[in-house]
Each structure stands twice: as C-alpha cells, then as structure tokens.
Design a protein around this motif. Structure first.
Motif, mmCIF file in Angstrom:
data_model
loop_
_atom_site.group_PDB
_atom_site.id
_atom_site.type_symbol
_atom_site.label_atom_id
_atom_site.label_comp_id
_atom_site.label_asym_id
_atom_site.label_seq_id
_atom_site.Cartn_x
_atom_site.Cartn_y
_atom_site.Cartn_z
ATOM 1 N N VAL A 1 -22.053 28.134 14.863
ATOM 2 C CA VAL A 1 -20.700 27.970 14.330
ATOM 3 C C VAL A 1 -20.326 26.491 14.286
ATOM 4 N N LEU A 2 -19.767 26.072 13.154
ATOM 5 C CA LEU A 2 -19.276 24.708 12.979
ATOM 6 C C LEU A 2 -17.920 24.580 13.676
ATOM 7 N N GLN A 3 -17.883 23.844 14.776
ATOM 8 C CA GLN A 3 -16.628 23.626 15.495
ATOM 9 C C GLN A 3 -16.040 22.247 15.210
ATOM 10 N N GLU A 4 -16.891 21.215 15.174
ATOM 11 C CA GLU A 4 -16.446 19.855 14.869
ATOM 12 C C GLU A 4 -17.450 19.216 13.922
ATOM 13 N N TYR A 5 -16.968 18.513 12.910
ATOM 14 C CA TYR A 5 -17.851 17.888 11.938
ATOM 15 C C TYR A 5 -18.733 16.840 12.617
ATOM 16 N N GLY A 6 -20.022 16.913 12.331
ATOM 17 C CA GLY A 6 -20.970 15.944 12.860
ATOM 18 C C GLY A 6 -21.380 16.172 14.297
ATOM 19 N N GLU A 7 -20.820 17.186 14.947
ATOM 20 C CA GLU A 7 -21.166 17.510 16.328
ATOM 21 C C GLU A 7 -22.079 18.729 16.354
ATOM 22 N N PRO A 8 -22.849 18.922 17.449
ATOM 23 C CA PRO A 8 -23.752 20.074 17.504
ATOM 24 C C PRO A 8 -23.023 21.387 17.242
ATOM 25 N N LEU A 9 -23.669 22.247 16.462
ATOM 26 C CA LEU A 9 -23.108 23.566 16.210
ATOM 27 C C LEU A 9 -23.048 24.355 17.515
ATOM 28 N N ALA A 10 -22.009 25.166 17.653
ATOM 29 C CA ALA A 10 -21.869 26.000 18.838
ATOM 30 C C ALA A 10 -22.642 27.299 18.635
ATOM 31 N N ILE A 11 -23.561 27.605 19.551
ATOM 32 C CA ILE A 11 -24.281 28.871 19.500
ATOM 33 C C ILE A 11 -23.453 29.877 20.283
ATOM 34 N N GLU A 12 -22.824 30.806 19.563
ATOM 35 C CA GLU A 12 -21.845 31.697 20.157
ATOM 36 C C GLU A 12 -22.233 33.163 19.959
ATOM 37 N N SER A 13 -21.622 33.998 20.777
ATOM 38 C CA SER A 13 -21.710 35.435 20.575
ATOM 39 C C SER A 13 -20.469 35.854 19.798
ATOM 40 N N GLU B 1 -40.987 25.610 11.282
ATOM 41 C CA GLU B 1 -40.202 26.787 11.633
ATOM 42 C C GLU B 1 -39.522 26.517 12.966
ATOM 43 N N VAL B 2 -38.223 26.813 13.043
ATOM 44 C CA VAL B 2 -37.449 26.487 14.245
ATOM 45 C C VAL B 2 -36.605 27.688 14.651
ATOM 46 N N GLY B 3 -35.944 27.549 15.817
ATOM 47 C CA GLY B 3 -35.027 28.566 16.292
ATOM 48 C C GLY B 3 -33.588 28.188 16.018
ATOM 49 N N LEU B 4 -32.690 29.137 16.200
ATOM 50 C CA LEU B 4 -31.275 28.899 15.952
ATOM 51 C C LEU B 4 -30.754 27.737 16.792
ATOM 52 N N ASP B 5 -31.245 27.603 18.014
ATOM 53 C CA ASP B 5 -30.788 26.525 18.887
ATOM 54 C C ASP B 5 -31.201 25.141 18.389
ATOM 55 N N ASP B 6 -32.146 25.076 17.460
ATOM 56 C CA ASP B 6 -32.655 23.790 16.968
ATOM 57 C C ASP B 6 -31.944 23.302 15.711
ATOM 58 N N VAL B 7 -31.049 24.098 15.149
ATOM 59 C CA VAL B 7 -30.461 23.760 13.851
ATOM 60 C C VAL B 7 -29.697 22.446 13.900
#
Length: 353
Positions: free
Chosen positions: A5-17, A326-332
């Motif tokens: 999820v995009l929480q802040e522009y240019g910051e790491p995406l939040a991996i959320e449930s 090939e990568v995982g969701l945490d690597d995006v």
C-alpha cells in the motif's frame, strides 16, 4: 490478504493485511499468481501526475500488470465458470461505450486504471477485483507461464499497440527505440520479430547488450554520442521510418522526432516526470515540412490481447525472455527505488505474494 500500500510518496510501501475485494455483479475476483513491476508504478510511487489530474492517492494498492486465476464470479458473469487462468489489462474498459465497442477500450472515457485509482485497487496483493469481466479479461492458455504472462503487463502490450496498431510497422523498416527499459526492450523484440530493423538507444552498455540479444540490429549509446539523430541517420541511410520515446524526457522525445526520415511516424509511450510536467517542446516546423506523424499510445485495448497471446503461444513473441528478476512482495519498494537511478534491467516480476 497481504498487499503493498502506498502510504507516503517516495517512501517504502506498507505491507499490510487488508480485506480481500468484494465481487461486483459483472466482475470477478482473481487470485494473483504474478505481477510485473513497471515504471508507471514508479511514477505513482513518486506522486507524479498532478499536472494532468492523474496523481495516485495515498492508501492505494499499487500493481497493474497481473496474471492469475479466477476464484469468484459475480452473479451476472456468464463468460467464465470460475477457475480460468486470465490475463488482466491495466486499462479496464466499461465495455459498452463507443470506444470500447469499436476496439479502443484502452481509451475508454469511463475506464478504471488498475492500481492507480481508489475504485480499482491494484495487484501487488494476493487477490484483485476486475470489473466488467466479460469485456476486460482474456483467457490464458496453460502453455503460458504466469511470469511470462505478467511480463506482457502494460509494457509489452503497449509496445505492441505502438508499433503494430498505431505506427503500422512493416518488415524491412527501420525502428529506433529511445530508452530500453521494459517497454523499450519489448518494442525491440516485437519490431525485430515482425521483420523490422531496430536501432536501440540508451545510455547503459549492459542494457544495450540485452537489446542486441533480443533483436536490435544496431545500438547507440546516447551518453557517448554527441549527435544521436545524426548517428541514426547514418545507420539507417537517411533516418528511421518509426521512432519510439519510451522515457518521456525532453531530450529523448526531441531526438526521436529528429531521427525520422520524411513521412516518418513517431510513437510517444513514455510519460513525463516533474521535470517536464506534461509538456515537451518539439521541432514543429520539421514535423510539418516532413509530414511527420506524432502518435500517442496508451496500453492496449482488452480486445487486442487475443492477438498478442496468439503470437506468444505460437512462439513468435517471447515476453518471458525479457524477465531478468523475480522478487517477493516485500522487495517491491527496493525495486521501485532502483528505478530512480535507472538501476533496473529488463522486466522484473513479483512472483511471491
């Protein structure tokens, strides 16, 4: 389900449930098997597009190049039984407007841009909802691997639309591709496979080597060449028949147009950044005097996917060959950050969600 999820522009995406998507009457829910990471995701992550009223909102699930299997169908869906493998376009048409019914659903005025709008959560997630499924989805043969289908994404089909439908390239013509990221390399492979001769232009030697491997006849390193249009004119005996700007920068777009011969066709694929903010100066007099065509390109109509997939299934086109990682969701987030410095090569695909 897990989602980026995009929480802040240019910051790491939040991996959320987050809650899995509900299905609409005319839609389906797809279990995502793979999803490409595209430079358009980078634009969204950076917060670009405000100048075109196209800025992606915070809280958005990104990801717009998915492939997967249907796990739930709406009450009014009759085109699918509920377990088919499907390719999903990012430009989701309404299916009933004039643009959609005439084969131009990629510019549907009522479309939903998957992964870019709040009413179309993206596919950096375990599941994704697709509205108007009968119009938007294309069944995917079991012979096409998920990672290969994800490589079609928006980049490969956009390149196909640019070269085949918009520029109408012919065998033997010269095509110059400016910027050999995912969409540029896709254009190189497609043009070569269809009999054109390709000049690949980039500033990175490793990228140009990859372009040569997937079909480029000639390469030009823009960082080492003072006069890129002059170099292309020399290589092509007078200029390219078709050029593509895959970056959306003032320099690449201008050089691409200047690299055309008379009556040439330019296809604009790359979107601008905050440096250009949607506006690029062009050699207008030269365009008029040479009867140059300047053509815009946005994705590919959902109705055009069958044509691309037939060429993939027959072996004429091979998008999987462009996949370099090939990568995982945490690597995006890390891979999006790498795009800021042009440190990615080829097409990267999320396969672990």
């Amino acid at each position: 389900m897990r989602a980026a999820v995009l929480q802040e522009y240019g910051e790491p995406l939040a991996i959320e449930s987050v809650a899995p998507p509900d299905v609409e009457n005319h839609g389906v829910v797809v279990s995502v098997k793979a999803c490409g990471i595209c430079r358009s995701d980078w634009h969204a992550w950076q917060g670009h597009g405000e100048w075109a009223d196209d800025k992606v909102p915070r809280g958005q699930i990104l990801g717009h190049e998915p492939v997967g299997r249907i796990v739930e169908t709406g009450d009014h869906v009759t085109a699918f039984e509920g377990s088919e493998r499907v390719a999903i376009p990012f430009n989701l048409g309404c299916g009933v407007c004039d643009e959609c019914v005439t084969g131009h659903g990629n510019i549907c005025p009522d479309d939903r841009a998957l992964g870019f709008e709040s009413d179309a959560p993206g596919a950096f997630a375990e599941r994704v909802h697709v509205p108007n499924a009968a119009y938007n989805l294309t069944k995917l043969g079991e012979s096409v691997a998920p990672v290969d289908a994800a490589a079609l994404g928006c980049r490969y089909v956009t390149a196909f639309n640019a070269l085949v439908r918009r520029a109408d390239i012919a065998a033997g013509e010269w095509v110059a591709v400016f910027g050999c990221g995912g969409v540029g390399l896709s254009a190189v492979q497609i043009a070569s496979a269809l009999g054109a001769r390709v000049v690949a232009v980039d500033v990175d030697d490793a990228t140009l080597d990859l372009a040569s491997k997937v079909g480029a006849t000639e390469t030009v390193n823009g960082a080492e060449t003072d006069d890129v249009p002059g170099a292309i004119a020399a290589l092509t005996d007078g200029g390219a028949h078709v050029t593509m700007d895959a970056l959306g920068r003032q320099e690449t777009c201008h050089d691409a147009v200047e690299s055309l011969r008379r009556r040439g066709r330019h296809v604009q694929v790359g979107l601008t950044t905050d440096a250009e903010r949607g506006e690029i100066a062009l050699p207008t007099d030269a365009i008029a005097r040479g009867e140059i065509d300047f053509l815009g390109v946005r994705g590919l109509s959902p109705t055009g996917y069958d044509e691309v997939l037939r060429l993939v299934e027959s072996g004429v086109l091979d998008p999987g060959r462009l996949v370099t990682r090939e990568v995982g969701l945490d690597d995006v987030s890390e891979r999006l950050a790498a795009m800021s410095e042009y440190e990615t090569n080829g097409i990267e695909v999320v396969t672990e969600l």
